[in-house]
Design an enzyme around this catalytic site. Structure first.
Site, short mmCIF file in Angstrom:
data_model
loop_
_atom_site.label_atom_id
_atom_site.label_comp_id
_atom_site.label_asym_id
_atom_site.label_seq_id
_atom_site.Cartn_x
_atom_site.Cartn_y
_atom_site.Cartn_z
N ASN A 244 -5.53 5.80 -1.85
CA ASN A 244 -5.01 6.20 -0.53
C ASN A 244 -4.45 7.62 -0.54
OD1 ASN A 244 -5.79 3.96 0.87
ND2 ASN A 244 -3.86 2.87 0.55
N SER B 274 0.83 -1.21 0.00
CA SER B 274 0.00 0.00 0.00
C SER B 274 0.86 1.25 0.00
CB SER B 274 -0.85 0.06 1.26
OG SER B 274 -1.69 -1.03 1.36
#
Ligand code: NAI
Length: 390
Positions: free
Chosen positions: A192, A121
Protein backbone atom coordinates in the site's frame (compact mmCIF):
# COMPACT_ATOMS: atom_id res chain seq x y z
CA UNK A 1 -3.35 -29.01 11.54
CA UNK A 2 -3.33 -28.75 15.34
CA UNK A 3 -3.48 -25.00 15.74
CA UNK A 4 -7.02 -23.80 16.31
CA UNK A 5 -7.41 -20.52 14.48
CA UNK A 6 -9.74 -17.78 15.70
CA UNK A 7 -10.99 -15.07 13.37
CA UNK A 8 -12.66 -11.96 14.81
CA UNK A 9 -14.63 -10.00 12.23
CA UNK A 10 -16.60 -11.95 9.63
CA UNK A 11 -16.66 -9.38 6.81
CA UNK A 12 -14.87 -9.54 3.46
CA UNK A 13 -11.44 -10.22 4.95
CA UNK A 14 -12.37 -12.27 8.01
CA UNK A 15 -14.52 -14.72 6.05
CA UNK A 16 -11.77 -15.06 3.41
CA UNK A 17 -9.10 -15.70 6.03
CA UNK A 18 -11.35 -18.24 7.77
CA UNK A 19 -11.79 -20.01 4.43
CA UNK A 20 -8.02 -20.18 3.89
CA UNK A 21 -7.38 -21.72 7.33
CA UNK A 22 -10.31 -24.16 7.01
CA UNK A 23 -9.14 -25.33 3.61
CA UNK A 24 -5.72 -26.06 5.09
CA UNK A 25 -7.20 -28.32 7.74
CA UNK A 26 -7.53 -26.04 10.77
CA UNK A 27 -10.45 -25.85 13.12
CA UNK A 28 -11.63 -22.26 12.90
CA UNK A 29 -13.69 -20.15 15.30
CA UNK A 30 -15.35 -17.18 13.62
CA UNK A 31 -17.12 -14.32 15.35
CA UNK A 32 -18.33 -10.77 14.73
CA UNK A 33 -19.96 -7.96 16.71
CA UNK A 34 -23.25 -8.53 14.92
CA UNK A 35 -25.10 -11.85 14.56
CA UNK A 36 -26.25 -11.20 10.97
CA UNK A 37 -22.65 -10.43 10.05
CA UNK A 38 -21.30 -13.65 11.46
CA UNK A 39 -24.04 -15.67 9.76
CA UNK A 40 -23.33 -13.87 6.51
CA UNK A 41 -19.63 -14.63 7.00
CA UNK A 42 -20.40 -18.33 7.40
CA UNK A 43 -22.54 -18.23 4.23
CA UNK A 44 -19.73 -16.47 2.34
CA UNK A 45 -17.34 -19.27 3.32
CA UNK A 46 -19.87 -22.00 2.39
CA UNK A 47 -20.62 -20.38 -0.99
CA UNK A 48 -16.96 -19.89 -1.79
CA UNK A 49 -16.17 -23.54 -0.96
CA UNK A 50 -19.12 -24.68 -3.07
CA UNK A 51 -17.68 -22.72 -6.01
CA UNK A 52 -14.38 -24.56 -5.49
CA UNK A 53 -16.29 -27.86 -5.75
CA UNK A 54 -18.09 -26.74 -8.92
CA UNK A 55 -14.75 -25.73 -10.46
CA UNK A 56 -13.33 -29.16 -9.62
CA UNK A 57 -10.71 -27.72 -7.27
CA UNK A 58 -12.13 -29.42 -4.19
CA UNK A 59 -14.20 -32.55 -3.57
CA UNK A 60 -17.64 -32.35 -2.02
CA UNK A 61 -16.31 -34.39 0.89
CA UNK A 62 -13.43 -32.01 1.52
CA UNK A 63 -15.87 -29.11 1.46
CA UNK A 64 -18.13 -30.76 4.04
CA UNK A 65 -15.11 -31.57 6.20
CA UNK A 66 -13.91 -27.96 6.00
CA UNK A 67 -17.34 -26.61 6.95
CA UNK A 68 -17.48 -29.14 9.77
CA UNK A 69 -14.33 -27.56 11.19
CA UNK A 70 -15.94 -24.10 11.22
CA UNK A 71 -17.43 -23.04 14.53
CA UNK A 72 -19.49 -19.88 14.47
CA UNK A 73 -19.31 -18.02 17.79
CA UNK A 74 -22.39 -15.95 18.45
CA UNK A 75 -21.58 -12.40 19.55
CA UNK A 76 -23.34 -12.66 22.90
CA UNK A 77 -20.78 -15.29 23.95
CA UNK A 78 -18.00 -12.72 23.55
CA UNK A 79 -14.55 -14.11 22.79
CA UNK A 80 -14.55 -16.65 25.65
CA UNK A 81 -14.58 -19.69 23.29
CA UNK A 82 -11.34 -18.33 21.76
CA UNK A 83 -9.44 -19.61 24.81
CA UNK A 84 -8.73 -22.78 22.78
CA UNK A 85 -7.00 -20.91 19.94
CA UNK A 86 -3.29 -20.97 19.18
CA UNK A 87 -3.62 -18.07 16.74
CA UNK A 88 -6.28 -15.36 16.55
CA UNK A 89 -6.51 -13.08 13.52
CA UNK A 90 -8.46 -9.87 13.99
CA UNK A 91 -10.19 -8.49 10.88
CA UNK A 92 -12.69 -6.01 12.29
CA UNK A 93 -13.44 -2.39 11.45
CA UNK A 94 -10.33 -0.24 10.87
CA UNK A 95 -10.55 1.80 14.08
CA UNK A 96 -7.82 1.79 16.68
CA UNK A 97 -10.14 2.17 19.71
CA UNK A 98 -12.29 -0.78 18.61
CA UNK A 99 -9.27 -2.94 17.80
CA UNK A 100 -7.68 -2.15 21.18
CA UNK A 101 -10.83 -3.23 23.02
CA UNK A 102 -10.85 -6.49 21.04
CA UNK A 103 -7.20 -7.24 21.80
CA UNK A 104 -7.75 -6.53 25.49
CA UNK A 105 -10.75 -8.85 25.59
CA UNK A 106 -8.80 -11.57 23.78
CA UNK A 107 -5.89 -11.32 26.20
CA UNK A 108 -8.29 -12.01 29.07
CA UNK A 109 -9.12 -15.46 27.70
CA UNK A 110 -6.36 -16.86 25.51
CA UNK A 111 -3.44 -18.97 26.72
CA UNK A 112 0.08 -17.62 27.17
CA UNK A 113 1.16 -19.37 23.94
CA UNK A 114 -1.58 -17.88 21.77
CA UNK A 115 -0.44 -15.42 19.08
CA UNK A 116 -2.61 -12.38 18.38
CA UNK A 117 -2.51 -11.05 14.83
CA UNK A 118 -4.17 -8.06 13.18
CA UNK A 119 -5.08 -7.73 9.53
CA UNK A 120 -4.96 -3.93 9.76
CA UNK A 121 -4.03 -2.04 6.59
CA UNK A 122 -3.19 1.32 8.09
CA UNK A 123 -2.77 1.20 11.86
CA UNK A 124 0.61 0.59 13.44
CA UNK A 125 1.33 -2.78 15.03
CA UNK A 126 3.16 -0.90 17.78
CA UNK A 127 0.00 0.96 18.76
CA UNK A 128 -2.12 -2.20 18.80
CA UNK A 129 0.50 -4.16 20.77
CA UNK A 130 0.89 -1.35 23.30
CA UNK A 131 -2.58 -2.03 24.69
CA UNK A 132 -1.65 -5.62 25.47
CA UNK A 133 0.01 -7.10 28.53
CA UNK A 134 2.12 -9.19 26.17
CA UNK A 135 2.94 -7.11 23.10
CA UNK A 136 5.64 -9.62 22.15
CA UNK A 137 2.95 -11.97 20.80
CA UNK A 138 1.15 -9.30 18.76
CA UNK A 139 1.94 -8.87 15.06
CA UNK A 140 0.49 -7.88 11.70
CA UNK A 141 -0.60 -10.60 9.28
CA UNK A 142 -1.84 -8.58 6.34
CA UNK A 143 -3.81 -10.47 3.69
CA UNK A 144 -5.00 -9.03 0.38
CA UNK A 145 -8.54 -9.00 -0.91
CA UNK A 146 -9.82 -11.59 -1.79
CA UNK A 147 -7.77 -13.51 0.78
CA UNK A 148 -8.41 -17.00 -0.70
CA UNK A 149 -7.26 -15.82 -4.15
CA UNK A 150 -4.34 -13.46 -3.65
CA UNK A 151 -1.28 -15.31 -2.40
CA UNK A 152 0.55 -12.46 -0.66
CA UNK A 153 0.61 -12.01 3.10
CA UNK A 154 2.73 -9.27 4.69
CA UNK A 155 4.12 -10.31 8.07
CA UNK A 156 4.70 -7.22 10.19
CA UNK A 157 6.58 -7.27 13.47
CA UNK A 158 6.11 -4.23 15.68
CA UNK A 159 8.92 -2.84 17.85
CA UNK A 160 7.88 -5.07 20.73
CA UNK A 161 6.99 -8.20 18.72
CA UNK A 162 9.17 -11.23 19.45
CA UNK A 163 10.92 -12.01 16.11
CA UNK A 164 10.64 -15.73 16.89
CA UNK A 165 6.83 -15.38 17.06
CA UNK A 166 6.80 -13.54 13.73
CA UNK A 167 8.89 -16.26 12.07
CA UNK A 168 6.68 -19.01 13.49
CA UNK A 169 3.53 -17.36 12.17
CA UNK A 170 5.19 -16.74 8.79
CA UNK A 171 6.03 -20.44 8.50
CA UNK A 172 2.46 -21.39 9.40
CA UNK A 173 1.04 -18.99 6.79
CA UNK A 174 3.57 -20.34 4.23
CA UNK A 175 2.19 -23.81 4.94
CA UNK A 176 -1.23 -22.49 3.84
CA UNK A 177 0.22 -22.06 0.34
CA UNK A 178 0.63 -18.31 0.80
CA UNK A 179 3.66 -16.20 -0.10
CA UNK A 180 4.86 -14.32 2.97
CA UNK A 181 7.06 -11.23 2.93
CA UNK A 182 8.48 -9.36 5.92
CA UNK A 183 7.53 -5.69 6.17
CA UNK A 184 8.60 -3.01 8.62
CA UNK A 185 5.86 -1.48 10.79
CA UNK A 186 5.54 1.64 8.63
CA UNK A 187 2.53 3.26 6.92
CA UNK A 188 1.11 1.11 4.13
CA UNK A 189 3.67 -1.66 4.87
CA UNK A 190 5.04 -2.68 1.44
CA UNK A 191 2.23 -2.86 -1.10
CA UNK A 192 0.00 0.00 0.00
CA UNK A 193 3.02 2.29 0.16
CA UNK A 194 4.76 1.36 -3.09
CA UNK A 195 1.53 1.22 -5.13
CA UNK A 196 0.58 4.84 -4.38
CA UNK A 197 2.11 6.35 -7.56
CA UNK A 198 0.16 3.90 -9.74
CA UNK A 199 -2.93 5.94 -8.84
CA UNK A 200 -1.30 9.23 -7.90
CA UNK A 201 0.69 9.78 -11.08
CA UNK A 202 -2.27 8.82 -13.28
CA UNK A 203 -4.43 11.37 -11.44
CA UNK A 204 -1.71 13.96 -11.74
CA UNK A 205 -1.33 13.41 -15.50
CA UNK A 206 -5.10 13.68 -15.88
CA UNK A 207 -5.09 16.97 -13.94
CA UNK A 208 -2.23 18.32 -16.08
CA UNK A 209 -4.11 17.37 -19.24
CA UNK A 210 -1.39 14.99 -20.48
CA UNK A 211 -4.15 12.58 -21.57
CA UNK A 212 -7.68 11.53 -20.73
CA UNK A 213 -8.79 8.68 -18.45
CA UNK A 214 -9.31 6.10 -21.21
CA UNK A 215 -5.95 6.87 -22.84
CA UNK A 216 -4.01 6.61 -19.57
CA UNK A 217 -5.71 3.28 -18.80
CA UNK A 218 -5.02 2.03 -22.32
CA UNK A 219 -1.32 2.99 -22.03
CA UNK A 220 -0.81 1.28 -18.67
CA UNK A 221 -2.41 -1.92 -19.97
CA UNK A 222 -1.19 -2.09 -23.56
CA UNK A 223 2.28 -0.65 -23.09
CA UNK A 224 2.85 -1.32 -19.39
CA UNK A 225 1.25 -4.77 -19.29
CA UNK A 226 -0.81 -4.06 -16.15
CA UNK A 227 -4.04 -6.04 -15.90
CA UNK A 228 -6.15 -2.98 -15.18
CA UNK A 229 -5.59 0.69 -15.82
CA UNK A 230 -5.32 2.99 -12.79
CA UNK A 231 -8.75 4.63 -13.30
CA UNK A 232 -10.49 1.29 -13.88
CA UNK A 233 -8.79 -0.04 -10.79
CA UNK A 234 -9.76 2.97 -8.63
CA UNK A 235 -13.37 2.62 -9.83
CA UNK A 236 -13.19 -1.08 -8.98
CA UNK A 237 -11.71 -0.59 -5.49
CA UNK A 238 -14.09 2.30 -4.80
CA UNK A 239 -12.98 5.90 -4.35
CA UNK A 240 -14.03 5.88 -0.70
CA UNK A 241 -11.55 3.06 0.04
CA UNK A 242 -8.77 4.11 -2.35
CA UNK A 243 -8.83 7.78 -1.37
CA UNK A 244 -8.79 6.96 2.35
CA UNK A 245 -5.76 4.67 1.95
CA UNK A 246 -3.88 7.43 0.09
CA UNK A 247 -4.86 10.04 2.66
CA UNK A 248 -3.89 7.82 5.57
CA UNK A 249 -0.44 7.02 4.10
CA UNK A 250 0.09 10.76 3.35
CA UNK A 251 -0.91 11.80 6.88
CA UNK A 252 1.13 9.04 8.50
CA UNK A 253 4.15 10.11 6.39
CA UNK A 254 3.93 13.61 7.87
CA UNK A 255 2.44 15.02 4.68
CA UNK A 256 5.27 14.02 2.37
CA UNK A 257 4.19 15.49 -1.00
CA UNK A 258 5.05 12.20 -2.71
CA UNK A 259 1.89 10.71 -1.22
CA UNK A 260 -0.39 13.75 -1.49
CA UNK A 261 -3.96 12.76 -2.43
CA UNK A 262 -5.70 14.19 -5.49
CA UNK A 263 -8.46 16.78 -5.37
CA UNK A 264 -9.96 15.25 -8.50
CA UNK A 265 -10.48 11.98 -6.66
CA UNK A 266 -11.72 13.79 -3.55
CA UNK A 267 -14.37 15.60 -5.58
CA UNK A 268 -15.61 12.28 -7.05
CA UNK A 269 -15.88 10.92 -3.55
CA UNK A 270 -17.71 14.03 -2.32
CA UNK A 271 -20.11 13.77 -5.25
CA UNK A 272 -20.92 10.18 -4.31
CA UNK A 273 -19.39 8.82 -7.53
CA UNK A 274 -17.62 5.96 -5.80
CA UNK A 275 -16.95 3.83 -8.87
CA UNK A 276 -18.52 0.55 -9.94
CA UNK A 277 -20.49 0.12 -6.75
CA UNK A 278 -22.36 3.40 -7.23
CA UNK A 279 -22.75 3.05 -11.00
CA UNK A 280 -20.35 5.87 -11.82
CA UNK A 281 -16.81 6.93 -11.03
CA UNK A 282 -14.31 7.90 -13.70
CA UNK A 283 -16.39 5.72 -16.02
CA UNK A 284 -20.13 5.37 -16.39
CA UNK A 285 -21.38 1.86 -15.52
CA UNK A 286 -25.07 2.29 -16.33
CA UNK A 287 -26.18 -0.33 -18.86
CA UNK A 288 -25.88 0.99 -22.39
CA UNK A 289 -23.32 3.71 -21.56
CA UNK A 290 -20.75 4.17 -24.34
CA UNK A 291 -17.21 3.68 -23.02
CA UNK A 292 -14.84 6.53 -23.96
CA UNK A 293 -12.36 5.78 -26.75
CA UNK A 294 -8.66 5.99 -25.89
CA UNK A 295 -6.22 7.80 -28.15
CA UNK A 296 -4.07 4.83 -29.14
CA UNK A 297 -0.89 6.77 -29.77
CA UNK A 298 2.24 4.72 -28.96
CA UNK A 299 4.43 7.77 -28.36
CA UNK A 300 1.98 9.39 -25.95
CA UNK A 301 1.26 6.04 -24.31
CA UNK A 302 4.97 5.40 -23.72
CA UNK A 303 5.36 8.83 -22.08
CA UNK A 304 2.50 8.04 -19.71
CA UNK A 305 3.75 4.58 -18.85
CA UNK A 306 7.38 5.66 -18.33
CA UNK A 307 6.39 8.50 -16.04
CA UNK A 308 4.35 6.22 -13.78
CA UNK A 309 6.98 3.51 -13.87
CA UNK A 310 9.72 6.00 -12.90
CA UNK A 311 7.65 6.97 -9.86
CA UNK A 312 6.89 3.35 -8.94
CA UNK A 313 10.52 2.21 -9.22
CA UNK A 314 11.58 5.26 -7.21
CA UNK A 315 9.11 4.32 -4.48
CA UNK A 316 10.35 0.72 -4.48
CA UNK A 317 13.98 1.92 -4.33
CA UNK A 318 13.15 4.24 -1.45
CA UNK A 319 11.41 1.43 0.45
CA UNK A 320 14.60 -0.61 0.04
CA UNK A 321 16.74 2.38 1.06
CA UNK A 322 14.68 2.81 4.24
CA UNK A 323 14.77 -0.95 4.93
CA UNK A 324 11.00 -1.40 4.78
CA UNK A 325 11.67 -4.82 3.23
CA UNK A 326 14.34 -6.75 1.32
CA UNK A 327 14.71 -6.29 -2.46
CA UNK A 328 13.37 -9.79 -3.07
CA UNK A 329 10.34 -9.22 -0.83
CA UNK A 330 9.60 -5.84 -2.43
CA UNK A 331 9.44 -7.42 -5.89
CA UNK A 332 7.51 -10.45 -4.65
CA UNK A 333 4.98 -8.24 -2.85
CA UNK A 334 4.03 -6.24 -5.93
CA UNK A 335 3.68 -9.27 -8.19
CA UNK A 336 1.84 -11.51 -5.70
CA UNK A 337 -0.23 -8.88 -3.86
CA UNK A 338 -1.36 -6.59 -6.68
CA UNK A 339 -0.53 -8.65 -9.78
CA UNK A 340 2.07 -6.30 -11.27
CA UNK A 341 3.48 -7.87 -14.43
CA UNK A 342 7.05 -7.60 -13.10
CA UNK A 343 8.79 -6.79 -9.84
CA UNK A 344 9.54 -3.06 -9.81
CA UNK A 345 13.24 -3.30 -8.94
CA UNK A 346 13.82 -5.89 -11.67
CA UNK A 347 11.80 -3.72 -14.06
CA UNK A 348 13.96 -0.74 -13.15
CA UNK A 349 17.10 -2.75 -13.99
CA UNK A 350 15.58 -3.73 -17.32
CA UNK A 351 14.58 -0.21 -18.40
CA UNK A 352 17.80 1.29 -17.05
CA UNK A 353 18.12 3.04 -13.71
CA UNK A 354 19.92 5.99 -15.33
CA UNK A 355 16.96 6.63 -17.66
CA UNK A 356 14.53 6.51 -14.77
CA UNK A 357 16.65 8.90 -12.72
CA UNK A 358 16.85 11.34 -15.66
CA UNK A 359 13.09 11.20 -15.98
CA UNK A 360 12.52 11.97 -12.29
CA UNK A 361 15.05 14.81 -12.35
CA UNK A 362 13.38 16.32 -15.40
CA UNK A 363 9.98 16.20 -13.67
CA UNK A 364 11.42 17.65 -10.48
CA UNK A 365 13.11 20.46 -12.40
CA UNK A 366 10.01 21.25 -14.47
CA UNK A 367 7.55 21.24 -11.56
CA UNK A 368 9.87 22.34 -8.76
CA UNK A 369 8.09 19.77 -6.61
CA UNK A 370 9.56 17.52 -3.97
CA UNK A 371 7.06 14.92 -5.09
CA UNK A 372 9.52 13.90 -7.84
CA UNK A 373 12.67 13.76 -5.68
CA UNK A 374 14.71 10.70 -6.55
CA UNK A 375 15.50 8.24 -3.79
CA UNK A 376 19.09 8.56 -2.51
CA UNK A 377 19.46 4.85 -3.27
CA UNK A 378 18.51 5.34 -6.92
CA UNK A 379 21.11 8.12 -7.22
CA UNK A 380 23.75 5.95 -5.56
CA UNK A 381 22.97 3.00 -7.81
CA UNK A 382 23.29 5.13 -10.94
CA UNK A 383 26.50 6.75 -9.70
CA UNK A 384 28.03 3.31 -9.11
CA UNK A 385 26.60 1.90 -12.35
CA UNK A 386 24.90 -0.69 -10.16
CA UNK A 387 21.79 -2.86 -10.53
CA UNK A 388 19.28 -4.06 -7.94
CA UNK A 389 19.87 -7.64 -6.82
CA UNK A 390 16.46 -9.29 -6.46
P1 NAI B 1 -15.75 -5.41 6.57
O1 NAI B 1 -16.49 -4.15 6.84
O2 NAI B 1 -16.11 -6.24 5.39
O3 NAI B 1 -15.83 -6.36 7.86
C1 NAI B 1 -15.55 -5.92 9.15
C2 NAI B 1 -16.41 -6.73 10.12
O4 NAI B 1 -15.99 -6.44 11.44
C3 NAI B 1 -17.91 -6.40 10.03
O5 NAI B 1 -18.63 -7.59 9.79
C4 NAI B 1 -18.23 -5.82 11.41
O6 NAI B 1 -19.52 -6.16 11.88
C5 NAI B 1 -17.15 -6.45 12.26
N1 NAI B 1 -16.84 -5.75 13.51
C6 NAI B 1 -16.77 -4.43 13.73
N2 NAI B 1 -16.45 -4.20 15.02
C7 NAI B 1 -16.31 -5.40 15.61
C8 NAI B 1 -15.97 -5.84 16.93
N3 NAI B 1 -15.73 -4.95 17.90
N4 NAI B 1 -15.89 -7.16 17.17
C9 NAI B 1 -16.16 -8.07 16.20
N5 NAI B 1 -16.48 -7.72 14.94
C10 NAI B 1 -16.55 -6.40 14.64
O7 NAI B 1 -14.21 -4.99 6.54
P2 NAI B 1 -12.99 -5.73 5.82
O8 NAI B 1 -12.82 -5.17 4.47
O9 NAI B 1 -13.15 -7.20 5.98
O10 NAI B 1 -11.76 -5.20 6.70
C11 NAI B 1 -11.44 -5.76 7.95
C12 NAI B 1 -10.01 -5.40 8.29
O11 NAI B 1 -9.14 -5.88 7.27
C13 NAI B 1 -9.71 -3.92 8.42
O12 NAI B 1 -8.74 -3.74 9.42
C14 NAI B 1 -9.14 -3.55 7.06
O13 NAI B 1 -8.30 -2.44 7.11
C15 NAI B 1 -8.34 -4.81 6.76
N6 NAI B 1 -8.09 -5.09 5.34
C16 NAI B 1 -9.05 -4.87 4.38
C17 NAI B 1 -8.77 -5.15 3.06
C18 NAI B 1 -9.80 -4.93 2.00
O14 NAI B 1 -9.43 -4.82 0.82
N7 NAI B 1 -11.08 -4.88 2.32
C19 NAI B 1 -7.45 -5.69 2.63
C20 NAI B 1 -6.56 -5.97 3.73
C21 NAI B 1 -6.86 -5.64 5.02
Amino acid sequence: MDTIVGVVGAGAMGSGIAQVALTRGHRVLLTDAALPAVLKGRDLVADALEREVVKGRMTGEAKEAALGRLQVVEPDRGVTPFRECGLVIEAIVERLDVKLATFRALEQVVSAECVLATNTSSLSIASIGASCRHPERVLGVHFFNPAPVLPLVEIVAGVRTDPVVAERVARLVDSWGKVTVRAADTPGFIVNRIARPFYGEALRMLEEGVADVATIDWAMKSIGGFRMGPFELMDFIGHDVNYVVTESVWTAMYFDPRYRPSLTQKRLLEAGLLGRKSGRGFYDYVPGATPPEPVKDETLGTIIFRRTLAMLVNEAADALYLRIASAADIDLAMTKGVNYPKGLLAWGNEIGLGKLLDHLEALQCETGEDRYRPSPLLRRMVRNDDRFVV
